[in-house]
Design a protein around this motif. Structure first.
Motif, PDB file in Angstrom:
ATOM      1  N   VAL A  96      13.855 -36.217 -13.706  1.00 61.22           N
ATOM      2  CA  VAL A  96      12.946 -37.095 -12.488  1.00 61.22           C
ATOM      3  C   VAL A  96      13.784 -38.328 -12.022  1.00 61.22           C
ATOM      4  O   VAL A  96      14.338 -38.195 -10.574  1.00 61.22           O
ATOM      5  CB  VAL A  96      11.580 -37.598 -12.983  1.00 61.22           C
ATOM      6  CG1 VAL A  96      11.683 -38.667 -11.810  1.00 61.22           C
ATOM      7  CG2 VAL A  96      10.008 -36.974 -13.901  1.00 61.22           C
ATOM      8  N   ASN A  97      14.752 -39.127 -12.576  1.00 62.12           N
ATOM      9  CA  ASN A  97      15.601 -40.092 -11.968  1.00 62.12           C
ATOM     10  C   ASN A  97      16.800 -38.788 -11.249  1.00 62.12           C
ATOM     11  O   ASN A  97      17.592 -39.064 -10.371  1.00 62.12           O
ATOM     12  CB  ASN A  97      16.495 -40.628 -12.791  1.00 62.12           C
ATOM     13  CG  ASN A  97      15.376 -41.705 -13.198  1.00 62.12           C
ATOM     14  OD1 ASN A  97      14.280 -42.165 -12.498  1.00 62.12           O
ATOM     15  ND2 ASN A  97      15.338 -42.584 -14.625  1.00 62.12           N
ATOM     16  N   ASN A  98      17.005 -37.751 -12.070  1.00 62.44           N
ATOM     17  CA  ASN A  98      18.210 -37.403 -11.879  1.00 62.44           C
ATOM     18  C   ASN A  98      17.312 -36.237 -10.521  1.00 62.44           C
ATOM     19  O   ASN A  98      18.347 -36.333  -9.490  1.00 62.44           O
ATOM     20  CB  ASN A  98      19.159 -36.282 -12.586  1.00 62.44           C
ATOM     21  CG  ASN A  98      19.680 -36.670 -13.528  1.00 62.44           C
ATOM     22  OD1 ASN A  98      20.289 -37.481 -13.444  1.00 62.44           O
ATOM     23  ND2 ASN A  98      19.341 -36.344 -14.652  1.00 62.44           N
ATOM     24  N   ILE A  99      16.435 -35.586 -10.600  1.00 61.53           N
ATOM     25  CA  ILE A  99      15.934 -35.262  -9.242  1.00 61.53           C
ATOM     26  C   ILE A  99      15.847 -35.806  -8.681  1.00 61.53           C
ATOM     27  O   ILE A  99      16.531 -35.530  -6.884  1.00 61.53           O
ATOM     28  CB  ILE A  99      15.010 -34.043  -9.344  1.00 61.53           C
ATOM     29  CG1 ILE A  99      14.667 -32.955 -10.131  1.00 61.53           C
ATOM     30  CG2 ILE A  99      14.215 -33.919  -8.148  1.00 61.53           C
ATOM     31  CD1 ILE A  99      13.847 -32.526 -10.903  1.00 61.53           C
ATOM     32  N   TRP A 100      15.510 -37.538  -8.695  1.00 65.43           N
ATOM     33  CA  TRP A 100      14.986 -38.427  -7.656  1.00 65.43           C
ATOM     34  C   TRP A 100      16.822 -38.568  -6.559  1.00 65.43           C
ATOM     35  O   TRP A 100      16.670 -38.199  -5.123  1.00 65.43           O
ATOM     36  CB  TRP A 100      14.841 -39.618  -7.918  1.00 65.43           C
ATOM     37  CG  TRP A 100      14.729 -40.909  -7.007  1.00 65.43           C
ATOM     38  CD1 TRP A 100      14.912 -41.461  -6.889  1.00 65.43           C
ATOM     39  CD2 TRP A 100      13.556 -40.481  -5.814  1.00 65.43           C
ATOM     40  NE1 TRP A 100      14.382 -42.367  -5.840  1.00 65.43           N
ATOM     41  CE2 TRP A 100      13.915 -41.812  -5.106  1.00 65.43           C
ATOM     42  CE3 TRP A 100      12.044 -39.598  -5.040  1.00 65.43           C
ATOM     43  CZ2 TRP A 100      12.697 -42.294  -4.110  1.00 65.43           C
ATOM     44  CZ3 TRP A 100      11.671 -40.293  -4.176  1.00 65.43           C
ATOM     45  CH2 TRP A 100      11.461 -41.319  -3.284  1.00 65.43           C
ATOM     46  N   LYS A 101      17.478 -38.709  -7.092  1.00 65.86           N
ATOM     47  CA  LYS A 101      18.876 -39.115  -6.891  1.00 65.86           C
ATOM     48  C   LYS A 101      19.657 -37.747  -6.350  1.00 65.86           C
ATOM     49  O   LYS A 101      20.688 -38.094  -5.441  1.00 65.86           O
ATOM     50  CB  LYS A 101      20.449 -39.327  -8.007  1.00 65.86           C
ATOM     51  CG  LYS A 101      19.673 -40.630  -8.634  1.00 65.86           C
ATOM     52  CD  LYS A 101      20.780 -40.575  -9.838  1.00 65.86           C
ATOM     53  CE  LYS A 101      20.181 -41.501 -10.816  1.00 65.86           C
ATOM     54  NZ  LYS A 101      21.102 -41.803 -12.090  1.00 65.86           N
ATOM     55  N   ARG A 102      18.586 -36.657  -6.434  1.00 67.89           N
ATOM     56  CA  ARG A 102      19.549 -35.690  -5.590  1.00 67.89           C
ATOM     57  C   ARG A 102      19.007 -35.528  -4.831  1.00 67.89           C
ATOM     58  O   ARG A 102      18.504 -33.977  -3.458  1.00 67.89           O
ATOM     59  CB  ARG A 102      20.062 -34.232  -6.355  1.00 67.89           C
ATOM     60  CG  ARG A 102      20.795 -34.400  -7.553  1.00 67.89           C
ATOM     61  CD  ARG A 102      20.680 -33.209  -7.626  1.00 67.89           C
ATOM     62  NE  ARG A 102      19.681 -32.885  -9.086  1.00 67.89           N
ATOM     63  CZ  ARG A 102      19.231 -31.818  -8.990  1.00 67.89           C
ATOM     64  NH1 ARG A 102      19.488 -30.576  -7.647  1.00 67.89           N
ATOM     65  NH2 ARG A 102      18.164 -31.193  -9.764  1.00 67.89           N
ATOM     66  N   LYS A 103      17.042 -36.437  -3.985  1.00 70.29           N
ATOM     67  CA  LYS A 103      16.523 -34.906  -3.104  1.00 70.29           C
ATOM     68  C   LYS A 103      16.821 -34.984  -1.832  1.00 70.29           C
ATOM     69  O   LYS A 103      16.468 -34.595  -0.738  1.00 70.29           O
ATOM     70  CB  LYS A 103      15.188 -36.541  -3.309  1.00 70.29           C
ATOM     71  CG  LYS A 103      15.746 -37.714  -2.448  1.00 70.29           C
ATOM     72  CD  LYS A 103      14.470 -39.061  -2.077  1.00 70.29           C
ATOM     73  CE  LYS A 103      14.557 -39.728  -1.721  1.00 70.29           C
ATOM     74  NZ  LYS A 103      14.929 -40.996  -1.768  1.00 70.29           N
ATOM     75  N   ASP A 104      18.080 -36.038  -1.510  1.00 68.97           N
ATOM     76  CA  ASP A 104      18.329 -35.165   0.045  1.00 68.97           C
ATOM     77  C   ASP A 104      19.363 -33.869   0.178  1.00 68.97           C
ATOM     78  O   ASP A 104      19.371 -33.344   1.131  1.00 68.97           O
ATOM     79  CB  ASP A 104      19.641 -37.091   0.272  1.00 68.97           C
ATOM     80  CG  ASP A 104      19.402 -38.124   0.167  1.00 68.97           C
ATOM     81  OD1 ASP A 104      18.643 -37.975   0.151  1.00 68.97           O
ATOM     82  OD2 ASP A 104      19.782 -39.016   0.511  1.00 68.97           O
ATOM     83  N   LYS A 105      19.665 -33.554  -1.155  1.00 71.66           N
ATOM     84  CA  LYS A 105      20.203 -31.818  -1.468  1.00 71.66           C
ATOM     85  C   LYS A 105      18.599 -31.106  -1.503  1.00 71.66           C
ATOM     86  O   LYS A 105      19.459 -29.936  -1.491  1.00 71.66           O
ATOM     87  CB  LYS A 105      21.116 -32.331  -2.102  1.00 71.66           C
ATOM     88  CG  LYS A 105      21.861 -33.059  -2.091  1.00 71.66           C
ATOM     89  CD  LYS A 105      23.160 -32.896  -2.868  1.00 71.66           C
ATOM     90  CE  LYS A 105      24.589 -33.831  -2.437  1.00 71.66           C
ATOM     91  NZ  LYS A 105      24.651 -34.755  -2.993  1.00 71.66           N
ATOM     92  N   ILE A 106      17.517 -31.684  -1.083  1.00 70.24           N
ATOM     93  CA  ILE A 106      16.486 -30.440  -1.946  1.00 70.24           C
ATOM     94  C   ILE A 106      15.870 -30.860  -1.090  1.00 70.24           C
ATOM     95  O   ILE A 106      14.868 -32.142  -0.034  1.00 70.24           O
ATOM     96  CB  ILE A 106      15.758 -31.205  -3.126  1.00 70.24           C
ATOM     97  CG1 ILE A 106      16.533 -31.404  -4.293  1.00 70.24           C
ATOM     98  CG2 ILE A 106      14.873 -30.177  -4.290  1.00 70.24           C
ATOM     99  CD1 ILE A 106      16.521 -31.777  -5.318  1.00 70.24           C
ATOM    100  N   THR A 107      14.957 -29.099  -0.440  1.00 70.94           N
ATOM    101  CA  THR A 107      13.997 -28.993  -0.087  1.00 70.94           C
ATOM    102  C   THR A 107      12.840 -29.581  -0.200  1.00 70.94           C
ATOM    103  O   THR A 107      12.170 -28.590  -1.619  1.00 70.94           O
ATOM    104  CB  THR A 107      14.059 -27.986   0.647  1.00 70.94           C
ATOM    105  OG1 THR A 107      15.229 -27.010   1.079  1.00 70.94           O
ATOM    106  CG2 THR A 107      12.358 -27.105   1.802  1.00 70.94           C
ATOM    107  N   PRO A 108      11.948 -30.444   0.082  1.00 66.27           N
ATOM    108  CA  PRO A 108      11.035 -30.919  -0.932  1.00 66.27           C
ATOM    109  C   PRO A 108       9.918 -29.233  -1.048  1.00 66.27           C
ATOM    110  O   PRO A 108       9.791 -28.441   0.090  1.00 66.27           O
ATOM    111  CB  PRO A 108      10.256 -32.230  -0.368  1.00 66.27           C
ATOM    112  CG  PRO A 108      11.015 -32.348   0.524  1.00 66.27           C
ATOM    113  CD  PRO A 108      12.331 -31.680   0.996  1.00 66.27           C
ATOM    114  N   SER A 109       8.732 -29.539  -2.031  1.00 59.24           N
ATOM    115  CA  SER A 109       8.367 -28.060  -1.964  1.00 59.24           C
ATOM    116  C   SER A 109       6.553 -28.869  -1.752  1.00 59.24           C
ATOM    117  O   SER A 109       6.290 -29.678  -2.495  1.00 59.24           O
ATOM    118  CB  SER A 109       8.000 -26.693  -2.815  1.00 59.24           C
ATOM    119  OG  SER A 109       6.609 -26.103  -3.290  1.00 59.24           O
ATOM    120  N   PHE A 110       5.991 -28.135  -0.997  1.00 56.87           N
ATOM    121  CA  PHE A 110       4.572 -29.126  -0.896  1.00 56.87           C
ATOM    122  C   PHE A 110       3.362 -27.891  -1.246  1.00 56.87           C
ATOM    123  O   PHE A 110       2.934 -27.924  -1.140  1.00 56.87           O
ATOM    124  CB  PHE A 110       4.129 -29.661   0.700  1.00 56.87           C
ATOM    125  CG  PHE A 110       4.873 -31.080   0.871  1.00 56.87           C
ATOM    126  CD1 PHE A 110       5.056 -31.826   0.162  1.00 56.87           C
ATOM    127  CD2 PHE A 110       6.285 -31.088   2.035  1.00 56.87           C
ATOM    128  CE1 PHE A 110       5.353 -33.041   0.580  1.00 56.87           C
ATOM    129  CE2 PHE A 110       6.448 -31.714   2.318  1.00 56.87           C
ATOM    130  CZ  PHE A 110       6.523 -33.191   1.319  1.00 56.87           C
TER     131      PHE A 110
END
Length: 177
Positions: A96-110
C-alpha cells in the motif's frame, strides 16, 4: 513522498461459530485513513479486484487469500499462524505504501467490478432467528455487514457459502441485464 500508513495494530481472530477451523482472520487496524489509495490499488493490484467506491471498500483475491481494504482496516483470510500474519501484514502495508508513493505515475482506476447484492436477498438466506451466534445482535445487522465484507460469511453456522455465492452471482446477472 511520505508513507500513507504510519502505524497499525495486528489482530488474529477465530470464528466463534467455527472454533475448530484451522485458520484465522487477520485484521490490521489502521490509524490513518487509506481510502484515497483505493483507486490506485484498484489500478495496480493483480486482478481480480472488486472496488466499491460508494461503499468504501476494495476486495482482492491473491494467492489463495481474500483481502478487504476499508478506510481504517485491512482484513485478510485465511491466515494459519502468527508468523504468516506478521509476514502478510508487513507485506500488504509495504505494498500500500509503495503504491501510494508512486501514485503520481499511476492512472487511478474507478472501475467497479461487481455490484453488491441486496441486503434483503442476503437476509433471506439467514435463519432470521437473531441467535447472535455470528456475533451480531440481529440477522439483519449481520446481513448488512456481510454485504460489505464477504470474508465474514463463515460467522453464521446456518449460511452455506454455495447459497450465498448464488445470491451474489444472481444479483450480478440481474445488474448486467
Amino acid at each position: 513522498m511520505e508513507e500513507l500508513i504510519h502505524s497499525f495494530e495486528v489482530r488474529l481472530a477465530t470464528s466463534a461459530c467455527h472454533p475448530d477451523a484451522d485458520w484465522y482472520g487477520l485484521f490490521i487496524k489502521l490509524y490513518d485513513d487509506i481510502s484515497e489509495v483505493f483507486p490506485y490499488l484498484n489500478a495496480e493490484l493483480e486482478h481480480p479486484t472488486d472496488y466499491r467506491q460508494s461503499d468504501g471498500i476494495l476486495l482482492w483475491k491473491y494467492r489463495g487469500k481474500r483481502y478487504a481494504f476499508r478506510p481504517r482496516e485491512i482484513a485478510i483470510a485465511p491466515v494459519f499462524d502468527n508468523k504468516e500474519a506478521q509476514e502478510l501484514s508487513n507485506s500488504i502495508i509495504e505494498t500500500v505504501n509503495n503504491i501510494w508513493k508512486r501514485k503520481d505515475k499511476i492512472t487511478p482506476s474507478f472501475e467497479i467490478r461487481k455490484p453488491l447484492p441486496k441486503i434483503l436477498d442476503i437476509y433471506k438466506l439467514l435463519p432470521r432467528s437473531n441467535c447472535k451466534k455470528c456475533g451480531f445482535p440481529t440477522c439483519m445487522a449481520f446481513a448488512v455487514e456481510l454485504r460489505m465484507d464477504f470474508i465474514k460469511l463463515s460467522l453464521c453456522p446456518y449460511l452455506s457459502e454455495q447459497d450465498f455465492m448464488k445470491v451474489v452471482s444472481d444479483h450480478n446477472v440481474e445488474s448486467a441485464a
